[in-house]
Design a protein around this motif. Sequence first.
Motif, mmCIF file in Angstrom:
data_model
loop_
_atom_site.group_PDB
_atom_site.id
_atom_site.type_symbol
_atom_site.label_atom_id
_atom_site.label_comp_id
_atom_site.label_asym_id
_atom_site.label_seq_id
_atom_site.Cartn_x
_atom_site.Cartn_y
_atom_site.Cartn_z
ATOM 1 N N HIS A 1 42.089 -15.019 -1.743
ATOM 2 C CA HIS A 1 41.113 -14.118 -2.384
ATOM 3 C C HIS A 1 41.593 -12.675 -2.469
ATOM 4 O O HIS A 1 40.891 -11.821 -2.995
ATOM 5 N N TYR A 2 42.786 -12.407 -1.944
ATOM 6 C CA TYR A 2 43.240 -11.019 -1.848
ATOM 7 C C TYR A 2 43.318 -10.349 -3.215
ATOM 8 O O TYR A 2 42.888 -9.207 -3.379
ATOM 9 N N PHE A 3 43.808 -11.074 -4.203
ATOM 10 C CA PHE A 3 43.998 -10.455 -5.516
ATOM 11 C C PHE A 3 42.745 -10.509 -6.389
ATOM 12 O O PHE A 3 42.773 -10.168 -7.557
ATOM 13 N N ASP A 4 41.630 -10.925 -5.778
ATOM 14 C CA ASP A 4 40.320 -10.674 -6.399
ATOM 15 C C ASP A 4 39.913 -9.211 -6.208
ATOM 16 O O ASP A 4 39.120 -8.677 -6.982
ATOM 17 N N LEU A 5 40.438 -8.603 -5.171
ATOM 18 C CA LEU A 5 39.935 -7.308 -4.706
ATOM 19 C C LEU A 5 40.962 -6.186 -4.768
ATOM 20 O O LEU A 5 40.593 -5.008 -4.868
ATOM 21 N N HIS A 6 42.208 -6.548 -4.642
ATOM 22 C CA HIS A 6 43.349 -5.643 -4.499
ATOM 23 C C HIS A 6 43.359 -4.564 -5.593
ATOM 24 O O HIS A 6 43.359 -4.866 -6.776
ATOM 25 N N HIS A 7 43.313 -3.293 -5.149
ATOM 26 C CA HIS A 7 43.419 -2.151 -6.078
ATOM 27 C C HIS A 7 42.240 -2.039 -7.047
ATOM 28 O O HIS A 7 42.398 -1.505 -8.136
ATOM 29 N N THR A 8 41.081 -2.570 -6.644
ATOM 30 C CA THR A 8 39.893 -2.476 -7.494
ATOM 31 C C THR A 8 38.767 -1.730 -6.770
ATOM 32 O O THR A 8 38.824 -1.521 -5.553
ATOM 33 N N PRO A 9 37.722 -1.388 -7.526
ATOM 34 C CA PRO A 9 36.531 -0.786 -6.896
ATOM 35 C C PRO A 9 35.879 -1.722 -5.881
ATOM 36 O O PRO A 9 35.097 -1.276 -5.046
ATOM 37 N N ASP A 10 36.182 -3.015 -5.975
ATOM 38 C CA ASP A 10 35.535 -3.999 -5.101
ATOM 39 C C ASP A 10 36.149 -4.078 -3.712
ATOM 40 O O ASP A 10 35.683 -4.870 -2.880
ATOM 41 N N ASP A 11 37.178 -3.287 -3.443
ATOM 42 C CA ASP A 11 37.785 -3.287 -2.108
ATOM 43 C C ASP A 11 36.911 -2.444 -1.177
ATOM 44 O O ASP A 11 37.177 -1.263 -0.938
ATOM 45 N N THR A 12 35.863 -3.087 -0.670
ATOM 46 C CA THR A 12 34.866 -2.403 0.169
ATOM 47 C C THR A 12 34.593 -3.224 1.427
ATOM 48 O O THR A 12 34.963 -4.404 1.509
ATOM 49 N N LEU A 13 33.905 -2.617 2.379
ATOM 50 C CA LEU A 13 33.729 -3.202 3.717
ATOM 51 C C LEU A 13 33.116 -4.596 3.697
ATOM 52 O O LEU A 13 33.457 -5.442 4.536
ATOM 53 N N ASP A 14 32.164 -4.825 2.768
ATOM 54 C CA ASP A 14 31.483 -6.117 2.742
ATOM 55 C C ASP A 14 32.452 -7.271 2.512
ATOM 56 O O ASP A 14 32.089 -8.426 2.738
ATOM 57 N N LYS A 15 33.673 -7.000 2.053
ATOM 58 C CA LYS A 15 34.647 -8.066 1.811
ATOM 59 C C LYS A 15 35.410 -8.444 3.083
ATOM 60 O O LYS A 15 36.206 -9.383 3.068
ATOM 61 N N VAL A 16 35.208 -7.689 4.148
ATOM 62 C CA VAL A 16 35.913 -7.954 5.404
ATOM 63 C C VAL A 16 35.032 -8.823 6.289
ATOM 64 O O VAL A 16 33.924 -8.435 6.657
#
Lengths: 463, 463
Positions: free
Chosen positions: A413-428
């Motif tokens: 799932h890393y490249f769903d989020l990588h370098h996007t606005p979606d890289d936020t705490l809720d993804k951890v």
Amino acid sequence: MVRTSPHAALLAAIATLPFTATLATATPQEGSGVAWDIVEGLTTEIGPRIAGSDAEARARVWAEAKLKALGFSNVKIEPFTTGAWQRGPEHARLTAPYQQPLAITALGYSVPTPAEGLKAEMVYFPTLAALEAAPAGSLKGKVAFVDHAMRRAQDGSGYGPYGNVRRKGPSIASQKGAAGIVIRSAGTDSNRDPHTGSTMWMKGATPIPAGAVSNPDADLIARIAARVAAGKAGPMQIDLTLLGKPFPNAPSGNVVAELPGRDPSLPIVLVACHLDSWDLGTGAIDDASGCGIVTAAALAAQKQGKTLRTIRVLWSGNEEMGMGDGGGAHYAEMHGKEPHALAMESDFGADNVWQVKNNFAPADKALADKVNAALWPMGIVPHQGSVEGGADVGAIIRQQHLAVVDLGQDGTHYFDLHHTPDDTLDKVDPATLQQNVDAWTAVLKVIANEPGEIANGVGGEEQ
Amino acid sequence: MVRTSPHAALLAAIATLPFTATLATATPQEGSGVAWDIVEGLTTEIGPRIAGSDAEARARVWAEAKLKALGFSNVKIEPFTTGAWQRGPEHARLTAPYQQPLAITALGYSVPTPAEGLKAEMVYFPTLAALEAAPAGSLKGKVAFVDHAMRRAQDGSGYGPYGNVRRKGPSIASQKGAAGIVIRSAGTDSNRDPHTGSTMWMKGATPIPAGAVSNPDADLIARIAARVAAGKAGPMQIDLTLLGKPFPNAPSGNVVAELPGRDPSLPIVLVACHLDSWDLGTGAIDDASGCGIVTAAALAAQKQGKTLRTIRVLWSGNEEMGMGDGGGAHYAEMHGKEPHALAMESDFGADNVWQVKNNFAPADKALADKVNAALWPMGIVPHQGSVEGGADVGAIIRQQHLAVVDLGQDGTHYFDLHHTPDDTLDKVDPATLQQNVDAWTAVLKVIANEPGEIANGVGGEEQ
């Protein structure tokens, strides 16, 4: 990765509290422990921290205070000057054959379009190879669109080849005469949140405006391109505004800290992450998580007493935009004369560690077996293959021909989020974050207590 | 809903084609059939089509041509004037206690902030009830932030109560003296894509600037609010720019079309969807899918020959922002004197139909049994409870006390996408889209061939 809000329990709890005129009260933490505190704190109190920015400087101060509070010694900010890039206003739309706004973001090291926008025909290329095959000069005055088909993979292996559309595509388009380039994001999600990231201008390539659209926008462009190719619609025209620009001599800095070992004469163990982030998200998975993981593991490795060797933690500056002059290079410059035993880096999110690799010399087989044995109970499997180390430790590894252990995380799932606005705490996920800490702790307990030489069996350059 | 690109096969195919100087060729269709063609066409060739816009007007022309090409009779655009709203530039950031950009979008019928932004303290309310309990005047000059805890549900039932934060929150905040309001989006995803939607100004409430942030941004605000409440940080300050404004007397229009039945003297069957969309996405699930479903089903119901009753299709204008003056109201005004037998609407995406409800009179039990029997083989279960009809058919249902069949779709993922930039074609699964068409076809075959009266057993107003 679609999840419900991580603060479900918090909000439900808050909702039951008596109303006060100003505020509800509750503790917002879902996770706990050192790693979570670092990720939660950096994303909440600092947020986006692009290299060269005031926010990155605030992050260094925050890091220094945090590492001191956690009991580290020799905590230092090591400032340096670096090449960086600043985002500007950015938007784009197709004006023909259909009017469609596009979700776009500039790539790092893009140069600006005219402020009023670049209006040009946009030409579709299904792959980077197709762009490379375009005749010289054929793109004069046009914008190239380059598509690709990156798919998710547990080991993230699509990012190398498909990421080349971002890294090399702009230079190639420029060499063909293009006035600008738009690419499909190097990402595996289907949100309207495009993925940024640096491009690299090849020698002789004139920088041009370069941006990435989200996957749904690239799908749209592909559908329209097919109508154009079938003669059902006229050519695509784009109105492209990307005002970001290079930021030479930007201020950045590393933060280093140590947990001294029992024998200061032995070469140290270096564990690293990067403190800077892209500006679109809050850098939770890239790379606050890495900083949380390596720092918590260093502390945990010494929980029952000092390790034999000193463990040094490096929170690097300007990993994202460093072109040979980022935090990793500066670290090697500053500390290249100090003997290191081994270097490791965490920079691939917070999902589970599932594989381990090393580059140990054959003579160190017993040590490799000990490392692997410490990880077997956690479901982490030894794999063969080249080790990567990473951008923050690459320079010191090459300089000192260091041994490396790579703890490979699940990158599905890393490249769903990588370098996007979606890289936020809720993804951890606090549970997988802790699994990383546990794996790193297990490895550090072995390595930092190893009395003998730890030798790289590969040689520095060929890692 | 994270999925790989729907055009995987397409792109892989394109990639194998010989390079041409300008374009690759391929047919971009993943799905097939009438419903898919409508959804693919509207989203690709028109895209966002907010009520009152040129794009909505282009969509009407597109719809008219499409319905004629599909063989419908009496295809007509029926223009009307309506209240609407226009988006403007919009951005926001926290300036204290931490500097954090926020992913925000204005709510429909928000009024503009000053162009240079509204700078104010932001006060956290965990729920709409907490906001309602705030003392009169206590929010003077401040911005209210209202949180909530909407969760996903198969029947979408969270949208009613939690959607009230959007519908009523701005009026309540205004009545307490607030200068502006920001809410947690009424949505269930964790993307940085906030959900827009109209708010409704209650009688006596002065309109104020009103926006929604994404779930991750709301999580961030909740974490910061907890620090503020615990005395660990100073008050939140927001710099809010929302320049959208109302657009009175906007041009809109319905598109109606018919498949004549064998007995024109019988009351007609009306099936509806809406043609307008919010401006952030391309309106694939909301509501190009509905138009595709009802239109394809009407045609399929007559595939073996004319039905007894005429089936009329309504593609409504301004559903999203119609406050009693949208397409549904205009339809009832134009066609209220023509006898209708029953009305149905599709406006809940393209996921599977899983339940069916009706409001038939007890005397029509045999007809209800026939409808249900036609759906049993498809796994669609009869449910009790009030029927909704929907905004596009609500006015004619109330006016003529019509019978209604509700085909309830799975809404588990609907509020991940609803009113966001992510409402794009890749979110439509061709297989579930076709399941909808099949269910609607089965119902229309029964209803449009029913010779007897079809009576509403509930009464018009209490639907």
